[in-house]
Design a protein around this motif. Sequence first.
Motif, PDB file in Angstrom:
ATOM      1  N   HIS A   1     -20.584   0.917  21.514  1.00 45.44           N
ATOM      2  CA  HIS A   1     -21.052   0.933  20.114  1.00 45.44           C
ATOM      3  C   HIS A   1     -20.905  -0.447  19.477  1.00 45.44           C
ATOM      4  N   PRO A   2     -21.744  -1.409  19.847  1.00 50.54           N
ATOM      5  CA  PRO A   2     -21.610  -2.759  19.271  1.00 50.54           C
ATOM      6  C   PRO A   2     -21.791  -2.786  17.758  1.00 50.54           C
ATOM      7  N   ARG A   3     -22.662  -1.925  17.235  1.00 53.56           N
ATOM      8  CA  ARG A   3     -22.850  -1.905  15.778  1.00 53.56           C
ATOM      9  C   ARG A   3     -21.598  -1.427  15.060  1.00 53.56           C
ATOM     10  N   PHE A   4     -20.899  -0.447  15.653  1.00 50.98           N
ATOM     11  CA  PHE A   4     -19.651   0.011  15.053  1.00 50.98           C
ATOM     12  C   PHE A   4     -18.570  -1.068  15.134  1.00 50.98           C
ATOM     13  N   GLN A   5     -18.588  -1.846  16.206  1.00 50.56           N
ATOM     14  CA  GLN A   5     -17.630  -2.959  16.310  1.00 50.56           C
ATOM     15  C   GLN A   5     -17.861  -3.956  15.179  1.00 50.56           C
ATOM     16  N   LEU A   6     -19.125  -4.280  14.920  1.00 52.14           N
ATOM     17  CA  LEU A   6     -19.444  -5.206  13.831  1.00 52.14           C
ATOM     18  C   LEU A   6     -19.071  -4.593  12.476  1.00 52.14           C
ATOM     19  N   LEU A   7     -19.353  -3.310  12.303  1.00 52.62           N
ATOM     20  CA  LEU A   7     -19.022  -2.636  11.043  1.00 52.62           C
ATOM     21  C   LEU A   7     -17.524  -2.622  10.820  1.00 52.62           C
TER      22      LEU A   7
END
Length: 302
Positions: free
Chosen positions: A75-81
């Motif tokens: 989940h790269p987007r969750f890592q950024l979030l």
Amino acid sequence: MTALTASAPAARALAGIALLIAATACFAVLDTTVKLVGAVVSVLLVIWFRYLFHAVAMTAWLLPRRGRSALRTAHPRFQLLRGALLLSLSLMGFVALQRMPVGEFTAILMFTPLAVTLMGATVLRERVSAGQWLLVAGGFAGVLLVVRPGGGDIGWASALPLAMVLLSAWFQILTARMARTEDPMTMHFYTGWVGALVTSALLPLVWQAIPDGRTLGLLVLVGIAGTVGHLLLIMAYQRAPASTLSPYLYSQIAFAMAFGWLVFGHVPGAVELAGTALIVLCGALSGWRTARGHLPIRPPED
């Protein structure tokens, strides 16, 4: 065999509680040090150093051991979030700490565990017993004694930790959800680099030389406390659900008051001490219930 099997979830929950309490101690050290060093250098410089230390330390430790596998995430987007949420919390918190005592700042943030419990019951579908609700409510009553709404003159700065309550609840729920599938070291790696890259882009606007060795030492302590504290937080949520851990977030008030007294000479009054005692009592009772197996503990969902 049945008794051994039944005791395993309780043992994991107790390990999670111990890790969470250690994390709150690190966060109290972080807040106290930020207040000290923020009087000498800009807040953005402090935040940049905190995240750069985090990112470099995790990279130096993790990549030689795991190579590119350390970067793999579902989940790269969750890592950024998650990284963006933590950076936002740091910015608001560091600004508020320059205008508020550490104890009062921490006490306002302790509205967060109630929000986490509500979200744990609804978003994560965790079972919350009546006993848990009572203990969380008791801890919340202790927080109100510490804060004494309308009884102080904190001013507009109190709006910042109040806004942080909402962001912090979502950050903790996101951490709990991600810890079920993501490697904690990978989460820690991305969190550090998101903050380091964003603050590095902004740093030229406020750059100033570090004045002396004492200031540099305090900045290093900020980096250590922040890095270790959030790693412990990830590990805690791997071992126990948010609703079990939430009462123990209140322990940060006691650490913050102690450091505020030792470092700044801020002595809490009788009402604040009574509130802290209530918070500690609720936490101790919750720990006893967990050890006796009275709290519902279930493994994380797939």
